[in-house]
Design a protein around this motif. Structure first.
Motif, PDB file in Angstrom:
ATOM      1  N   ALA A 292      64.687  63.204  28.329  1.00 14.07           N
ATOM      2  CA  ALA A 292      65.718  63.666  29.265  1.00 14.07           C
ATOM      3  C   ALA A 292      65.688  62.848  30.552  1.00 14.07           C
ATOM      4  O   ALA A 292      66.741  62.485  31.100  1.00 14.07           O
ATOM      5  N   TRP A 293      64.482  62.528  31.022  1.00 12.41           N
ATOM      6  CA  TRP A 293      64.354  61.743  32.254  1.00 12.41           C
ATOM      7  C   TRP A 293      64.889  60.318  32.051  1.00 12.41           C
ATOM      8  O   TRP A 293      65.554  59.771  32.917  1.00 12.41           O
ATOM      9  N   GLU A 294      64.594  59.735  30.881  1.00  9.36           N
ATOM     10  CA  GLU A 294      65.084  58.377  30.595  1.00  9.36           C
ATOM     11  C   GLU A 294      66.610  58.338  30.596  1.00  9.36           C
ATOM     12  O   GLU A 294      67.214  57.399  31.152  1.00  9.36           O
ATOM     13  N   MET A 295      67.247  59.343  30.022  1.00 12.10           N
ATOM     14  CA  MET A 295      68.712  59.375  30.018  1.00 12.10           C
ATOM     15  C   MET A 295      69.262  59.561  31.434  1.00 12.10           C
ATOM     16  O   MET A 295      70.335  59.040  31.760  1.00 12.10           O
ATOM     17  N   GLN A 296      68.519  60.282  32.275  1.00 14.29           N
ATOM     18  CA  GLN A 296      68.952  60.452  33.662  1.00 14.29           C
ATOM     19  C   GLN A 296      68.868  59.126  34.420  1.00 14.29           C
ATOM     20  O   GLN A 296      69.753  58.795  35.218  1.00 14.29           O
ATOM     21  N   VAL A 297      67.815  58.350  34.184  1.00 14.12           N
ATOM     22  CA  VAL A 297      67.693  57.028  34.799  1.00 14.12           C
ATOM     23  C   VAL A 297      68.857  56.144  34.354  1.00 14.12           C
ATOM     24  O   VAL A 297      69.463  55.437  35.174  1.00 14.12           O
ATOM     25  N   TYR A 298      69.172  56.187  33.064  1.00 13.12           N
ATOM     26  CA  TYR A 298      70.268  55.381  32.512  1.00 13.12           C
ATOM     27  C   TYR A 298      71.603  55.762  33.144  1.00 13.12           C
ATOM     28  O   TYR A 298      72.400  54.905  33.549  1.00 13.12           O
ATOM     29  N   SER A 299      71.839  57.078  33.268  1.00 13.67           N
ATOM     30  CA  SER A 299      73.079  57.559  33.871  1.00 13.67           C
ATOM     31  C   SER A 299      73.157  57.169  35.343  1.00 13.67           C
ATOM     32  O   SER A 299      74.207  56.732  35.838  1.00 13.67           O
ATOM     33  N   TRP A 300      72.035  57.317  36.067  1.00 15.83           N
ATOM     34  CA  TRP A 300      72.013  56.962  37.492  1.00 15.83           C
ATOM     35  C   TRP A 300      72.273  55.472  37.697  1.00 15.83           C
ATOM     36  O   TRP A 300      73.021  55.077  38.588  1.00 15.83           O
ATOM     37  N   ALA A 301      71.666  54.644  36.852  1.00 16.51           N
ATOM     38  CA  ALA A 301      71.822  53.193  37.002  1.00 16.51           C
ATOM     39  C   ALA A 301      73.263  52.763  36.763  1.00 16.51           C
ATOM     40  O   ALA A 301      73.765  51.827  37.418  1.00 16.51           O
TER      41      ALA A 301
END
Length: 949
Positions: A292-301
């Motif tokens: 979930a955190w990795e997808m949040q980083v991807y979305s933020w970037a």
């Protein structure tokens, strides 16, 4: 069932006891029954189940029980069984429709449909070394989930150097924000990187240290306490002579020779800065939290705005989600394919109904329902898989296109047989004749298709197994719906006429009928000619030459760039990793799983000997780039011992002990090595396991990676006492490539063996089985060979397509061989069915072509039409299946309608008359069963019969 309706009106075109089916040509007229004749003088005929009629007098005779049983078994055939099934459908159509609706209720499970791909290791065999190595690495980390790495790549928007103050400041801000502040929610709880990073929280400390020191030197800031020599690729803490490895984070670096600039750093430009985020997945739920955190980083970037740098993120979860998102884009293309196929089906069924003078609104309903059958098979399969928790991946979303093409084949054959039936008989009898004709052949093709994909489901690769298992279930569903849904629909759509109607006798139908009959007659004569067979054989030699050449030349290759969708944002970071990062820095982790006592001089020498072997390999960057806790500890131990006046310190053979290990691991600079060791200080040898990281470079091609992985494993085999294993970030993909050819050959061989067994079970003539099996092998060989000329490599996707091609090829061979080896067929004359023998190859070819040529062509074209819209996606996985299906249809129609009939026509008739099943029950004494056999042969023909217009 009414007994009087269950006895069809059949005339035998010939008499005698010729069990080969070649009866005499004299037709015996049916005897008229005298209604004044006494009732008891009429022959009493009982309608036996499976559609066989036996004299009740003979059935009552005790002395004939054994002979009747053997004779009955000799008469038993698939055609008689399917005649019974058809009559049951015609008698209880509503019951079958209700059962179809009950089965269709599983479609509601699609509400819970959840796509999930496992690109990282889903295509790697369970038995591969890489799987064992990955599991060992997971155990070393004491992780609850698979090792995960989120890579954040930062490049300048203007394509220039990242070695600029503003750019470095933004890099520092980005790393700090992702590490400390970026928050997501998992199970309604906030999650940050600090919640699961463990020993890896400071993995990007070299980048931050370099930036802080660089800015301090630029500004002459003396507040930065530690003096660091900012040299690339390895900086050093001058005071303690501690190396700081920059080569793992800075890529595309140019160094300068300008002495003035070198006072601060020797770096002139940096093309890319890589920040790596790993997690210690030691608690339940850590795996889900990091995803979930990795997808949040991807979305933020993707959402962040900056005029200086682009932040690109790639990781396992991101790749899986992007591939699933692309898979969902296939939905409209499926709709286009379905509409195209529906129009094709309606137009061809309309033409057939017009030709047979059966055109009505009921025919339109039949055409519509012929496409509903595969749709229901698809929804029922996906729903059932969701209900039972089976995973669904992107490959399985190709399945609807296959089922829409393959699943409608049975409907074409059934409609073709239904249109050619008499429309004045009892409908139960009509349905019995329809399924008697098509039942054995559609059962053969369905069973072979299902077995093909079930064999694929047994392959030790999870993603291929999911696809094959789901496709096998869907094919079985399509077959079941053809019987229990499409059969009753044909019953209700059948005209209720009471008088015979002679079709195709007037006007344009007569002309068209005559033209087609003449064309079939000429075609049969040409194909059956020996000269034609020789020419076709010569042409086939050319076809086989290039097919074999292409099959040998096809490469086992895995190109992750091809598998990724064209329009996905992760293509760019994936390209940067393959073109910049891995060529400059390719890490290899070696895990020593046994406790090794470093106090022993011999043990210490063995460990350093292993170090040297890896560091002297081609492409190794050198000793100074190896991350070895033992070397660092040795330096620390010797340095600290100079100032250590504790006389109680342990004296060892190697002059090294574990006495300073705790202090070493707690040292500010060296605490990164905590993640390299598994320590238990309560045991005599505290270090139970440890890992080493060796650095390699210029490993660009997969061939080079395969060679190196094999060499790495061979080195560790020479150190059995260490029980060491490697962990390569691409090891799973390497083993995929290594296993592809053996796995493909194994799957193909087992599939072909099963094809032979199934064909033998249903066709029962050894010559026909041999030719059908050879044709299947030829089609599959041609498909694989010509795929290589179509610029396709052997990878997990093409492996699934090859397994599919073997199953599909059966459709073009089994129907032809089954109908050609029949010895007689039924024709309707003046409202009565007459059994006529098929005497010579031309008669057999004409009968075969009339029975299967048109529906086989319909099936092939509809399959291509259904999947053709996927070309518009231009993505690799859909294109593999489009190319494969196109080749299968082309070679399948060529083999099924040209090459195979020509071969069958050259086989002597007596060889095709052999029936293994019937001969099995002829081994008994002729004196015991001869009389009963002769009686039954005068009533029912001993082979399957096929209606023909």
């Amino acid at each position: 069932m009414r007994e009087e309706a269950s006895v069809p009106l059949v005339e035998k075109a010939g008499v005698g006891d010729d069990r080969t089916g070649n009866a005499s040509t004299s037709e015996v007229p049916q005897k008229e029954q005298n209604h004044k004749q006494p009732r008891q003088s009429q022959p009493h005929i009982a309608h036996h189940k499976f559609g066989l009629r036996l004299s009740t007098e003979k059935m009552r005779a005790p002395s004939h029980k054994t002979s009747l049983l053997l004779a009955f078994c000799r008469q038993l055939s698939l055609s008689s069984i399917f005649r019974l099934i058809g009559e049951a459908i015609g008698t209880y159509p509503l019951a079958f429709l209700i059962s179809a609706l009950i089965l269709c209720s599983t479609s509601v499970g699609m509400v819970q449909l959840h796509l999930r791909d496992n690109v990282r290791d889903g295509f790697t065999p369970y038995t591969s070394s890489a799987k064992f190595e990955a599991e060992t690495y997971k155990q070393f980390l004491n992780a609850k989930g698979d090792p995960m790495t989120t890579s954040v790549l930062m490049v300048a928007k203007d394509g220039g150097s990242m070695h600029r103050v503003d750019h470095l400041l933004e890099v520092r801000e980005t790393i700090n924000y992702i590490t400390n502040n970026l928050t997501t929610f998992y199970e309604d709880r906030p999650v940050t990187y600090r919640d699961f990073c463990g020993a890896y929280c400071d993995a990007n400390l070299p980048v931050l240290t370099f930036i802080e020191s660089y800015l301090s030197k630029l500004n002459n800031d003396t507040s930065f306490q530690v003096e660091i020599a900012l040299t690339y690729p390895i900086a050093k803490v001058v005071t303690f002579d501690i190396p700081i490895h920059l080569e793992r984070n800075f890529f595309g670096v140019n160094v300068t020779t300008d002495e003035k600039a070198m006072k601060i750093t020797n770096i002139e430009s940096i093309k890319l800065i890589l920040a790596t985020f790993l997690g210690e997945l030691k608690k339940d739920g850590d795996d889900g939290r990091m995803r979930a955190w990795e997808m949040q980083v991807y979305s933020w970037a993707r959402q962040r705005k900056s005029r200086l740098i682009d932040v690109l993120v790639i990781g396992v979860e991101i790749v899986d989600v992007e591939i699933n998102r692309e898979a969902q884009r296939m939905s409209p293309y499926f709709a286009y394919g379905f509409i195209s196929m529906f129009l094709f089906v309606c137009s061809t069924v309309y033409f057939s109904a017009l030709y047979f003078d059966r055109l009505s609104w009921y025919t339109v309903i039949v055409a519509l329902c012929s496409t509903v059958v595969p749709v229901m098979a698809i929804t029922s399969t996906l729903g059932a898989l969701s209900i039972f928790g089976s995973p669904i991946n992107q490959l399985l979303l190709i399945m609807p296109f296959l089922i829409m093409g393959i699943g409608v084949n049975d409907s074409f054959l059934t409609v073709h047989a239904w249109l050619r039936q008499s429309n004045h008989e009892d409908l139960a009898i009509t349905m019995g004749r329809v399924f008697e004709e098509v039942g054995p052949s559609i059962t053969t093709t369905t069973l072979t298709n299902v077995i093909t994909f079930l064999i694929g489901a047994l392959t030790p690769t999870s993603e291929i197994s999911i696809f094959c298992f789901g496709t096998a279930i869907a094919l079985g569903m399509a077959y079941i719906y053809t019987l229990i849904l499409f059969g009753p629909i044909l019953y209700y759509a059948s005209p209720k006429e009471t008088k015979p109607i002679i079709r195709a006798q007037t006007g344009w139908r007569l002309k068209l009928h005559n033209y087609l009959e003449l064309a079939i007659d000429w075609y049969a004569k040409i194909v059956s000619h020996r000269l034609t067979a020789l020419l076709l054989f010569a042409g086939s030699l050319v076809y086989w030459f290039f097919a074999i050449k292409g099959t040998i030349q096809i490469e086992s290759k895995l190109d992750t760039g091809k598998i990724l969708p064209i329009e996905t944002p992760i293509r760019r970071p994936n390209r940067l990793m393959e073109e910049i990062v891995w060529p400059e820095y390719y890490p290899l982790t070696v895990i020593v799983n046994n406790p090794i006592d470093i106090r022993s001089k011999g043990n210490l020498e063995r460990i350093f000997a292993m170090h040297d072997q890896f560091e002297k390999m081609p492409h190794n960057r050198g000793k100074e780039f190896t991350l070895s806790w033992l070397r660092e500890y040795q330096v620390y131990y010797e340095h600290d011992s100079v100032f250590d006046f504790d006389m109680s310190d342990e004296e060892t053979e190697s002059k090294l002990s574990y006495s300073k290990l705790k202090d070493f691991l707690n040292d500010t600079v060296r605490r990164q090595f905590q993640s390299f060791l598994r320590v238990d200080f309560s045991k005599p040898i505290p270090v139970q396991k440890f890992s080493l990281v060796f650095a390699f470079e210029n490993i660009i091609s997969w061939d080079a990676r395969i060679t190196l992985v094999q060499q790495w494993r061979k080195i560790l085999e020479s150190y059995p006492e260490m029980n060491a294993t490697i962990y390569d970030v691409n090891g799973l993909f390497v083993d995929q490539i290594i296993s592809l050819k053996p796995l493909t050959m194994q799957s193909v061989i087992w599939t072909l063996i099963c094809m032979v067994v199934v064909c033998a079970l249903f066709i029962q003539n050894p010559v026909s089985v041999a030719l059908a099996s050879f044709a299947i092998a030829s089609i599959s060989l041609g498909t694989v060979g010509y795929l290589s000329f179509w610029h396709l490599d052997l990878d997990p996707v093409s492996l699934g397509a090859i397994l599919m091609s073997i199953g599909m090829s059966v459709d073009f061979t089994a129907h032809t061989t089954y109908h050609y080896q029949l010895q007689s067929h039924m024709v309707e004359k003046n409202g009565k069915f007459v059994l006529e023998p098929l005497r010579d190859p031309i008669d057999k070819l004409k009968h075969t072509l009339v029975s299967v040529a048109w529906p086989m062509t319909q099936a092939g074209l509809s399959t291509v039409i259904c999947i053709l819209p996927l070309i518009l996606l231009q993505n690799y996985i859909p294109l593999v299946f489009v190319k494969t299906i196109s080749l299968v249809v082309i070679w399948g129609l060529w083999h099924g309608l040209v090459l195979l009939p020509a071969c069958l026509a050259q086989v002597p008739s007596w060889l095709l008359d052999i029936n293994c099943y019937r001969n099995l029950f002829r081994n008994g004494s002729r004196d015991e069963i001869g009389e009963s056999e002769r009686e039954m042969d005068t009533i029912v023909d001993s082979v399957a019969v096929t209606p023909l217009v």
